[in-house]
Scaffold this active site. Structure first.
Site, PDB file in Angstrom:
ATOM      1  N   HIS A   1       0.755  -6.390   8.041  1.00 25.50           N
ATOM      2  CA  HIS A   1       1.599  -7.356   7.339  1.00 25.50           C
ATOM      3  C   HIS A   1       2.991  -6.789   7.137  1.00 25.50           C
ATOM      4  O   HIS A   1       3.233  -5.608   7.392  1.00 25.50           O
ATOM      5  CB  HIS A   1       0.970  -7.784   6.012  1.00 25.50           C
ATOM      6  CG  HIS A   1       0.906  -6.738   4.946  1.00 25.50           C
ATOM      7  ND1 HIS A   1       0.013  -5.691   4.955  1.00 25.50           N
ATOM      8  CD2 HIS A   1       1.630  -6.589   3.819  1.00 25.50           C
ATOM      9  CE1 HIS A   1       0.183  -4.949   3.878  1.00 25.50           C
ATOM     10  NE2 HIS A   1       1.165  -5.482   3.169  1.00 25.50           N
TER      11      HIS A   1
ATOM     12  N   HIS B   1       6.667  -7.289   4.476  1.00 28.43           N
ATOM     13  CA  HIS B   1       7.365  -7.871   3.326  1.00 28.43           C
ATOM     14  C   HIS B   1       8.851  -7.734   3.587  1.00 28.43           C
ATOM     15  O   HIS B   1       9.297  -6.717   4.137  1.00 28.43           O
ATOM     16  CB  HIS B   1       7.069  -7.099   2.031  1.00 28.43           C
ATOM     17  CG  HIS B   1       5.639  -7.037   1.640  1.00 28.43           C
ATOM     18  ND1 HIS B   1       4.944  -8.124   1.169  1.00 28.43           N
ATOM     19  CD2 HIS B   1       4.768  -6.002   1.637  1.00 28.43           C
ATOM     20  CE1 HIS B   1       3.709  -7.758   0.881  1.00 28.43           C
ATOM     21  NE2 HIS B   1       3.571  -6.478   1.165  1.00 28.43           N
TER      22      HIS B   1
ATOM     23  N   TYR C   1       8.932   2.682   8.791  1.00 23.95           N
ATOM     24  CA  TYR C   1       9.220   1.280   9.113  1.00 23.95           C
ATOM     25  C   TYR C   1       9.616   0.490   7.873  1.00 23.95           C
ATOM     26  O   TYR C   1       8.985  -0.502   7.516  1.00 23.95           O
ATOM     27  CB  TYR C   1       8.020   0.642   9.819  1.00 23.95           C
ATOM     28  CG  TYR C   1       7.575   1.453  11.008  1.00 23.95           C
ATOM     29  CD1 TYR C   1       8.424   1.653  12.093  1.00 23.95           C
ATOM     30  CD2 TYR C   1       6.321   2.049  11.038  1.00 23.95           C
ATOM     31  CE1 TYR C   1       8.034   2.413  13.175  1.00 23.95           C
ATOM     32  CE2 TYR C   1       5.918   2.805  12.120  1.00 23.95           C
ATOM     33  CZ  TYR C   1       6.783   2.988  13.181  1.00 23.95           C
ATOM     34  OH  TYR C   1       6.399   3.750  14.257  1.00 23.95           O
TER      35      TYR C   1
END
Length: 177
Positions: free
Chosen positions: A59, A61, A147
């Site tokens: 996922h 954000h 990342y």
């Protein structure tokens, strides 16, 4: 029932996007590169600012600020999700869905979005984004996750390089995942 999204032009939004079945697509650096290239292409055609971001194995954000008068984050996400999916080699894509849509099921269809209300809300969501790799046990320190925009925040002196080591550094929020 139709889901209603906040569409405030020029606003800043927090997003959470999840891969279908929480497949760890972003555990492979090549897929991080594909995602980055897709963001660059979409931003060139439909400008927006990425204020903060973290990409985890299954996922991501991020915080975006849209241009004045523009509220089309949904169109941008559609282009990013579709562009990334098309960039994947066939063997990396899950089998096609069933029914009318028949799309490749790479992403969950829906995503979490929240319009940022004020500076405190902005700071809490930035903290949440940068703390997320630690929360998920991927690293011991936020600065160790490659990342994310954490390094940019350190360069801008928003965070210290050792931010998050003390419990008092991280302001907690509840956000959708």
């Amino acid at each position: 029932m139709r889901y209603r999204r906040d569409r405030t032009p020029g606003a800043t939004y927090f997003f959470t996007l999840v891969t279908q079945g929480r497949h760890a697509l972003f555990a492979q650096p090549i897929n991080i590169d594909r995602l980055r290239s897709t963001f660059v292409r979409v931003k060139a055609a439909h400008p927006f600012r990425i204020d903060a971001i973290v990409v985890l194995p299954d996922h991501l954000h991020c915080l975006w600020t849209l241009p004045e008068g523009d509220a089309d984050f949904a169109g941008r996400w559609n282009l990013i999700k579709g562009g990334f999916t098309r960039a994947l080699p066939s063997e990396a894509k899950p089998s096609r869905g069933t029914g009318e849509r028949r799309e490749r099921l790479v992403w969950q269809r829906r995503y979490w979005e929240h319009r940022i209300r004020d500076e405190d809300d902005y700071a809490r969501h930035c903290d949440y984004i940068h703390w997320n790799p630690v929360k998920h046990g991927l690293v011991d320190r936020a600065g160790d996750w490659p990342y994310s925009s954490f390094g940019r925040f350190v360069q801008a002196e928003i965070y210290s390089a050792d931010w998050g080591i003390e419990d008092t550094d991280v302001v907690g929020i509840e956000a959708g995942e």
